[in-house]
Design a protein around this motif. Sequence first.
Motif, short mmCIF file in Angstrom:
data_model
loop_
_atom_site.label_atom_id
_atom_site.label_comp_id
_atom_site.label_asym_id
_atom_site.label_seq_id
_atom_site.Cartn_x
_atom_site.Cartn_y
_atom_site.Cartn_z
N UNK A 1 0.82 -1.21 0.00
CA UNK A 1 0.00 0.00 0.00
C UNK A 1 0.86 1.26 0.00
N UNK A 2 1.95 1.23 0.77
CA UNK A 2 2.82 2.40 0.82
C UNK A 2 3.39 2.70 -0.57
N UNK A 3 3.85 1.65 -1.27
CA UNK A 3 4.39 1.83 -2.61
C UNK A 3 3.33 2.39 -3.55
N UNK A 4 2.08 1.91 -3.43
CA UNK A 4 0.99 2.42 -4.24
C UNK A 4 0.80 3.92 -4.02
N UNK A 5 0.79 4.31 -2.75
CA UNK A 5 0.52 5.70 -2.42
C UNK A 5 1.63 6.61 -2.92
N UNK A 6 2.89 6.18 -2.82
CA UNK A 6 4.00 6.98 -3.33
C UNK A 6 3.88 7.17 -4.84
N UNK A 7 3.48 6.12 -5.54
CA UNK A 7 3.30 6.22 -6.98
C UNK A 7 2.18 7.20 -7.32
N UNK A 8 1.12 7.18 -6.54
CA UNK A 8 0.00 8.09 -6.75
C UNK A 8 0.42 9.54 -6.50
N UNK A 9 1.19 9.78 -5.46
CA UNK A 9 1.65 11.13 -5.15
C UNK A 9 2.53 11.67 -6.29
N UNK A 10 3.40 10.81 -6.81
CA UNK A 10 4.26 11.23 -7.91
C UNK A 10 3.43 11.59 -9.14
N UNK A 11 2.40 10.81 -9.42
CA UNK A 11 1.52 11.10 -10.54
C UNK A 11 0.82 12.45 -10.34
N UNK A 12 0.31 12.67 -9.15
CA UNK A 12 -0.37 13.94 -8.85
C UNK A 12 0.59 15.11 -9.01
N UNK A 13 1.80 14.98 -8.45
CA UNK A 13 2.78 16.06 -8.53
C UNK A 13 3.12 16.39 -9.97
#
Length: 331
Positions: free
Chosen positions: A219-231
Motif C-alpha cells: 500500500x505504501x508503494x501504491x501511495x507513493x506512486x499516486x503522489x508522484x503522478x499527482x505532482x
Amino acid sequence: MSSLEQATVTPTRSRLQAGSSSELRAENFSDWISLVGNRFGQLSLSTNVPRFYGSLRSTHVDETCITEISACAHRVRRVASQIEPTDAKFLKLSLLLEGRGFVAQDGRSAVLRPGDLAIYDTSRPYTFEFEDNVHVLLMVFPHHMVGMSADLLHQVTAVAIAGDRGIGKVISPFMEHLGANLDLLQGINGIRVMHSALDLITALLSSELARKKPEGDTRRAHTEKLRLYIESNLSDPDLSTARVAAAHFMSVRYLQYLFKEQGQTVSGYIRERRLERCRMDLLDPAFATQPIHLIAARWGLLDGAYFSKKFKAAYGESARQYRLRNRHDAA
C-alpha cells in the motif's frame, strides 16, 4: 542529566523571523537561554556544565530556518504544558556533525552519532539531549512544506536515520554543505535550493517509512506512486480523484482509502500541492509581472474566486498581499 542550571524559555517571537547568518556567541548558560529563547517555541533547557559556552549561526529562507549550533552538553525539552493549540506547527530535522545525542518523541527514542539525522515535531512534547560538546545542524520548517500527512510523519519522529547509507547518504552531505554556505542562501535561488532540500527530505522520510513497513505490504508503494503522478499533473485543470483512480486502474473508493490511511483526502492533497506551487511562483521574480490569476491557472486553478478563498485560508492573507509583502521584504 542532573542539572546545575535549568530554565524554561518563552520565545519573544511567536514565528520564525528573517535574520542573517552572523554568528552569535554565549559565554555562559544564561546567555545561551537568551539566544535560544528567541527561537522555535517555548522550551525547558538544562545543563550540568559549570562553564557553559555555545554559538549559533542561522539564516531564514522563505518559511525555513537553518541553524548551525556548537555548544557544551545540555538538554532541550518541550513539555505538554508549553504547547498551545494555536502554536505554529514546525518540524525540526537535525544532522549531528560532532558529539553524541539522544532524541525522544512519540514513545520512541534514539541515540544519534555523527552523520545521523532525526526529525521531530514542535507541536508535541520531545526531548533532545547532547551528552558532550556538540556540533549540530538544525533545519526548521512548517508541516505544509513537506508533501506528507501528519499521520505518516508521526511514524518516523525520534528515529536515527543513518547518513552513510541509502538516501541518507545523499541528504547528510547536502545538508552539511548548506550549513557551510548559509550566506549564499538568499533570494529566489536560496528558495529553490531549500525546496530541493525539502523534496530530498520527503524522499528520505518516505524511504524510512518503507523500511519500517512489513515485507509484502504494497500500500505504501501504491501511495507513493499516486503522489508522484499527482505532482506531475498539477497543471492539468481536470486532475481529480476520479482521474487519478482511472489512470491507475483502481476504484475511487480504494484510492480514497489509501489516502485516508495517511490522514488525507485525494482532493485535499491536490489542492495543497497546487497552492504551494502558486505560493512559490508568487515569490519568484521571474513571475513578478504575471497576473495572479494566470499563476493560479498555470497550476490548474481556473476559478479565481476559489483560488483566492483557498489561498487566504491556507496562508492567512490574500495572494496579492503575500506577493507585495514578500517583494517589500526582499527589497
